[in-house]
Scaffold this active site. Structure first.
Site, PDB file in Angstrom:
ATOM      1  N   THR A 151      17.712   1.184   4.936  1.00 42.38           N
ATOM      2  CA  THR A 151      17.645   0.727   6.028  1.00 42.38           C
ATOM      3  C   THR A 151      18.777   1.931   6.908  1.00 42.38           C
ATOM      4  O   THR A 151      19.820   2.409   6.166  1.00 42.38           O
ATOM      5  CB  THR A 151      17.951  -0.742   6.483  1.00 42.38           C
ATOM      6  OG1 THR A 151      19.141  -0.792   5.729  1.00 42.38           O
ATOM      7  CG2 THR A 151      16.668  -1.588   6.501  1.00 42.38           C
TER       8      THR A 151
ATOM      9  N   TYR B 222      14.492  11.057   4.119  1.00 41.17           N
ATOM     10  CA  TYR B 222      14.027  12.066   4.645  1.00 41.17           C
ATOM     11  C   TYR B 222      14.234  13.646   5.132  1.00 41.17           C
ATOM     12  O   TYR B 222      15.168  14.321   4.574  1.00 41.17           O
ATOM     13  CB  TYR B 222      14.165  11.617   5.985  1.00 41.17           C
ATOM     14  CG  TYR B 222      13.884  10.770   6.979  1.00 41.17           C
ATOM     15  CD1 TYR B 222      12.997  10.152   6.926  1.00 41.17           C
ATOM     16  CD2 TYR B 222      15.035   9.780   7.071  1.00 41.17           C
ATOM     17  CE1 TYR B 222      12.621   8.697   7.501  1.00 41.17           C
ATOM     18  CE2 TYR B 222      15.484   8.760   7.245  1.00 41.17           C
ATOM     19  CZ  TYR B 222      13.764   7.798   8.201  1.00 41.17           C
ATOM     20  OH  TYR B 222      13.745   6.766   8.715  1.00 41.17           O
TER      21      TYR B 222
ATOM     22  N   LYS C  71       6.931   6.257  -0.299  1.00 39.89           N
ATOM     23  CA  LYS C  71       7.171   5.076   0.869  1.00 39.89           C
ATOM     24  C   LYS C  71       6.446   5.213   1.686  1.00 39.89           C
ATOM     25  O   LYS C  71       6.584   6.265   2.930  1.00 39.89           O
ATOM     26  CB  LYS C  71       8.705   4.545   0.781  1.00 39.89           C
ATOM     27  CG  LYS C  71       9.454   3.171   1.967  1.00 39.89           C
ATOM     28  CD  LYS C  71      10.265   3.438   1.548  1.00 39.89           C
ATOM     29  CE  LYS C  71      10.866   2.306   2.527  1.00 39.89           C
ATOM     30  NZ  LYS C  71      10.689   2.783   4.201  1.00 39.89           N
TER      31      LYS C  71
ATOM     32  N   SER D  53       4.915   0.031   2.372  1.00 39.84           N
ATOM     33  CA  SER D  53       4.746   0.118   3.154  1.00 39.84           C
ATOM     34  C   SER D  53       4.542   0.630   4.619  1.00 39.84           C
ATOM     35  O   SER D  53       3.947   1.643   5.039  1.00 39.84           O
ATOM     36  CB  SER D  53       6.758   0.959   3.816  1.00 39.84           C
ATOM     37  OG  SER D  53       7.421   0.279   4.421  1.00 39.84           O
TER      38      SER D  53
ATOM     39  N   ARG E 203       8.052  -0.001  12.419  1.00 36.90           N
ATOM     40  CA  ARG E 203       8.802   0.775  13.832  1.00 36.90           C
ATOM     41  C   ARG E 203       7.741   1.734  14.157  1.00 36.90           C
ATOM     42  O   ARG E 203       8.426   2.592  14.196  1.00 36.90           O
ATOM     43  CB  ARG E 203      10.195   0.590  12.604  1.00 36.90           C
ATOM     44  CG  ARG E 203      11.298  -0.556  12.464  1.00 36.90           C
ATOM     45  CD  ARG E 203      12.288  -0.173  12.165  1.00 36.90           C
ATOM     46  NE  ARG E 203      13.189   0.665  12.181  1.00 36.90           N
ATOM     47  CZ  ARG E 203      14.443  -0.126  13.463  1.00 36.90           C
ATOM     48  NH1 ARG E 203      14.089  -1.288  13.141  1.00 36.90           N
ATOM     49  NH2 ARG E 203      15.454   0.223  14.238  1.00 36.90           N
TER      50      ARG E 203
ATOM     51  N   GLY F  83       8.352  -5.481   3.965  1.00 36.29           N
ATOM     52  CA  GLY F  83       8.065  -5.618   5.132  1.00 36.29           C
ATOM     53  C   GLY F  83       7.622  -6.792   4.901  1.00 36.29           C
ATOM     54  O   GLY F  83       7.077  -7.372   4.357  1.00 36.29           O
TER      55      GLY F  83
ATOM     56  N   ILE G  68       9.075 -10.080   3.459  1.00 35.70           N
ATOM     57  CA  ILE G  68       9.434 -10.772   3.089  1.00 35.70           C
ATOM     58  C   ILE G  68      10.215 -12.109   3.694  1.00 35.70           C
ATOM     59  O   ILE G  68      11.207 -11.281   3.651  1.00 35.70           O
ATOM     60  CB  ILE G  68      10.465  -9.992   1.494  1.00 35.70           C
ATOM     61  CG1 ILE G  68       8.713  -8.985   0.884  1.00 35.70           C
ATOM     62  CG2 ILE G  68      10.926 -11.564   1.040  1.00 35.70           C
ATOM     63  CD1 ILE G  68       8.736  -9.989  -0.121  1.00 35.70           C
TER      64      ILE G  68
ATOM     65  N   GLY H 299      14.182  -5.528   3.881  1.00 35.81           N
ATOM     66  CA  GLY H 299      15.154  -4.373   4.941  1.00 35.81           C
ATOM     67  C   GLY H 299      16.382  -5.558   6.563  1.00 35.81           C
ATOM     68  O   GLY H 299      17.444  -5.676   5.394  1.00 35.81           O
ATOM     69  N   ARG H 300      15.595  -5.826   6.794  1.00 39.18           N
ATOM     70  CA  ARG H 300      15.987  -6.451   8.127  1.00 39.18           C
ATOM     71  C   ARG H 300      17.072  -7.792   7.699  1.00 39.18           C
ATOM     72  O   ARG H 300      17.974  -8.080   7.867  1.00 39.18           O
ATOM     73  CB  ARG H 300      14.791  -6.702   9.708  1.00 39.18           C
ATOM     74  CG  ARG H 300      14.352  -5.909   9.849  1.00 39.18           C
ATOM     75  CD  ARG H 300      14.030  -7.021  11.481  1.00 39.18           C
ATOM     76  NE  ARG H 300      12.844  -5.261  11.743  1.00 39.18           N
ATOM     77  CZ  ARG H 300      12.081  -5.145  11.656  1.00 39.18           C
ATOM     78  NH1 ARG H 300      11.103  -5.449  10.953  1.00 39.18           N
ATOM     79  NH2 ARG H 300      11.400  -4.358  12.758  1.00 39.18           N
TER      80      ARG H 300
END
Lengths: 363, 363, 363, 363
Positions: free
Chosen positions: C78, C130, C233, C255, C260, C289, C291, C311-312
């Site tokens: 992230t 990326y 991913k 994912s 997003r 995503g 969890i 992630g979050r």
């Protein structure tokens, strides 16, 4: 306040009726799941509307057991109309006759069958029967109804005992002192002999006066009492539909008593499908419960009902303006039904449940 | 406040119990999904009620492992009844006997088995067992129960470790100082030796005292200790049901511990179906979790359970008025069950899930 | 405030983070349907817990691409950890090492790869890439990561353009002046030449700097740059899973970028099933995503994932107490996972979707 | 207030339009079930996004009946644009031309066809026709449209009578005195002869002026009047789609009139699937109703639509800033559509309904 659709009458009745009366009419058994499912199940059904079919003329008249009515919506039997409007069932009878449809008067009317007949001579009426323990009382009711010109006998099959309606228990529901189940006055010895009113049930009848031992064979007993066509009300399964036909009834009302008896049985519009399939046209099939819009009527017909009956909406109409209010309710349903029929292309209506296609219509 | 249905007792208990006790009884694991699913799953099941079947006599007595009970609802094992009512499990035992049904006393009782027996001599009782690491402690419990006349041994299989109940963690739940897991007093050396109370778990027992290494073979060990019938509690799959039968148990309680152990397992009424199928009548199958109305009992029976057990509703009854309150709860369930059975036409009950027809009943 | 489960950290972060940062982390594309579905889809899956299986020892260690981690939960890539905690990715790296798990550092880190490496020498780390238009910039990143001891290269495939996150648009989201995408400093000429900051995108990079022309053939290009295993991913379909295997990747992360990017694609746990089927064990499959609980991890593993990534929740942990807060989050997940595994009977976990039985487990 | 997505325009219009105008535009028939289903049905569809497909160039232009438009979103016919913006349909025509897309002008415009044409010469426009009882009036309209350069004739098939929109009844909706159905001025004798405005309907036309007797044969009549391609609007079933093709139309708009006619018919995106299957490419198929995001457009195209049309969102744009506001709405949809197409991997989009896989895409 504009009265545009049936919910407007519901809101009015909720606001202006005494709480104990509103609660009694609104009541469902236990968690009220089935009462609410009756309505929700209609919303799950999808039309397959057809276009360009010349709907300049939409004839919505129909016949039930040979009698013509102005549109396929009658008045279901409900009790104690004086709780909604002082004139009670007399107003109901007048409104039904004015709208040229059928009114099923309840055993638990607050007017006598004679008063009802006199209020609207010539109207199409059926009589709804509960069988009480003193069979003579029921026999006498059937014969009075026939003599008075009622044209059908509706046997309610789903009330061997009264369902558990929590709000009625909380409210300690009883008929107000000035109202009576007039049709049964004098029918029971127990109550007369009883020193106190408290020995009687909440309707002023002896406790446990309903006969829970009724079986299919009692259809033969009823048949022996009257030449009226017998309609059985409360059927929810294909098995019972088959039994009803075999025992010689003339009609079946698919009904769960407005969700007031056994909670968590099927919505009536869902049960209708299997009953219609089982009956295969041998007798007429009707349905009550959950009708709130003209398009609900159309769905019921598309799924095989010959006619529907409304219960609570009729009471809301009475509560609004008596005979006139009930006519308003019927007129709105009539207009909505005619419009739905035109917009759906008249004949071609089908059922989608949860996106699943059930019935296809030919080109 | 009129106590009309079980939710009335729930509301009362929530209002009057200390928050820490209410939270402990109400707790579910993690997100409480399974706890709530236990209830919601009943609401998805639809009856297929049958009419005109002579329901003047409705006999609701049944037998479990040969003992007659007044209706198919017993008291599930739950811990710490003194949190709900000062007399604790003694009141529970008295109420169960008064209502002529079965009470499964928990290992985690706040009264001893001896006190429970003495409180209601002659009552039908089973004893629920957790297996602790010192096997001698468990052996002694089983033998005390048998000697005291308990008539069944219920082995809880779903608690190798305690589930994560967030509110208990937040509240720092511990038994109040004056309550104890009395049945296990003296069973553990550790706690005695420990200089501070903090070495013990929230129930006053040593931490990790439960034995998580229990396997199916321990059924044979239990069998060697007692002649009591063994009932296994916590089975949720057909595979485990088969294993239970093969290992010689006399009964199975389909249970997810009220949703307090593994969250997001199946609702018990859903799991019941596959367990009943797997068992094919070789042993009796019971179910607990989510019973809130008499019609829930009927659904469980219609799907193959011999009897159901109530957990939290019994505690609400105790919280309301001790022995008397629990009798009220049982009497309401009994009345509702009898009425549902009559209104459903007695034998013919089936399952609709999401409008899908699962079981059909013959005419 | 007790930190009992991951939602406690979420509530904390929502309360204490600047709105613009919270919104950025919480953002989903468009209506946020997929973001929320990621979570809801887990709730629709039911365990089939097994009993009496000796769960006294529950070993939750696993290996990913040959490296052992303490439990199957890693840190998903992230961006911009300094928005959550001053030390940013350095704290993340330390927490991951302390908990002995894998941290995937993002191209969009606010610390350089060198700083991250130095902060937690010896930790297991992968680098997320990326691909930007100046391919040299990406090539240099890959080679720096390899030289610094990163052990995997994660290519994000689902971001040819940035998704539309309404709150970010409303907030006019930009990195605060003192934060930078440090790994890419100096990589673009455009921004340097640009007279005003406004020519750059919200992350301080030139607009449209991401290369949307990347195809499967670029996997070969990456392969030519590095000996690191390549993990792709953003895969959500069996077709792309097959292509990934054919193009020689070593792992797949199922994912949807936390919901997003493209709104209204599948929840990752739903997509996992078909990806696992397509891959047939040829490469390792992971998922991110949604969890939020240890039992979610178990569900993902039961459905074929080798490991999951959060992630979050990791960002909430950072927002709570930096390195220490992230360790708290990981420790809670670890405890919950171990407990779920024990309560589910260790190996036997399956999927029920909407009451439908998908996978059965042998006795 | 930032205008980020279409709901922002909706909120603006709800706030600033006169209630009677907002209600008229927002209205659905009866319970508004179908109006809302149009939107909900899109949310049930899931993409299967594909990765690494070189989306550096995304060409979103398309052709409808041979005319190129900048992206597959046109303006559906809706009435009375002056209720939203003083310049009414003239603004709509200018915005559509500026964005290089197609505008279907309604019979019920508040500007004449001549004014609309003059406002945006050269724009691609189709004309929507209601057939009124004086067929000469409709004939004249068709011929005026053709003469003015309209390039398609859209026959609305689902309005033999106006649906029952409760809020309009409650509001006593009527066009303000200064607005008129200008295209029909002078077309009816009745209204002229009528001494009072009250004899006319709410739109200032004679009551019952629509011709409900229209049938498929009238397609031949229309064909005899004009060389314009005929597009039929309001088809919802495979049966009617087949009839439309057989009667020689050039296009079909799957539509339920924004849920304003028959309530509880199918959502248009659901009906699209069967219409596309039935048509088998013989004519172009379009869809309107429920489009609120660029990804909705992509879903419609993935399911076989050649182009979609927006109704209410165009009115919200007008209400915001006239021509400029409508361009904003179209530009947002265009950007969102292009982005969705890129993120979905361009071609490979499919349908998941309730987790069920409907269409698979090849590798």
């Amino acid at each position: 306040m504009a009265m545009v659709c049936l919910s407007d009458f519901e809101a009015y009745a909720k606001k202006y009726l005494p709480k104990i009366a509103w609660d009694y009419f609104a009541a469902g058994a236990d968690d009220c799941t089935t009462r609410d499912e009756n309505i929700l199940a209609y919303k799950r059904i999808r039309f397959r509307p057809r276009m360009l079919r010349d709907v300049s003329v939409v004839d919505i008249r129909t016949k039930i057991l040979g009698s013509e009515i102005s549109f396929p919506v009658g008045i279901a039997p409900t009790g104690f109309h004086q709780l909604a409007w002082p004139d009670g069932e007399k107003s109901t009878a007048r409104a039904a006759r004015a709208m040229n449809t059928c009114y099923i008067a309840s055993t638990y009317s607050t007017c006598t069958l004679e008063e009802i007949s006199a209020a609207a001579p010539g109207g199409l009426r059926w009589f709804q029967l509960y069988i009480h323990r003193p069979r003579a009382a029921s026999q006498q009711l059937v014969q009075r109804a026939e003599a008075l010109g009622f044209q059908g006998l509706v046997l309610t099959a789903d009330l061997p005992y009264t369902g558990k309606r929590r709000d009625d228990v909380r409210n300690g529901f009883r008929l107000p002192a000035h109202m009576k189940v007039k049709n049964l006055e004098g029918a029971f010895e127990v109550c007369k002999m009883s020193p106190s009113f408290h020995d009687c049930s909440e309707y002023g009848l002896p406790p446990n006066s309903l006969d829970p031992s009724v079986t299919w064979n009692d259809i033969y007993w009823l048949r022996s009492l009257t030449r009226l066509p017998i309609i059985i009300k409360g059927i929810l399964t294909r098995e019972d539909a088959e039994l009803a036909v075999r025992h010689g009834v003339q009609g079946i009302i698919v009904s769960n008593h407005g969700g007031r008896q056994l909670d968590e049985g099927p919505a009536t519009i869902d049960a209708l499908v299997e009953v219609v399939e089982a009956v295969r046209g041998r007798v007429e099939v009707y349905v009550d419960g959950g009708i709130r819009k003209g398009s609900d009527v159309l769905k019921a017909l598309a799924l095989g009902a010959k006619c529907v009956f409304i219960g609570r909406p009729a009471l809301w109409g009475l509560a609004y303006k008596g005979e006139e209010g009930l006519q308003d309710v019927l007129r709105i349903l009539q207009d909505e039904f005619r419009l739905s029929m035109a917009l759906a292309g008249k004949y071609f209506v089908c059922k989608w449940v949860l996106q699943m296609f059930l019935h296809a219509s030919p080109i």
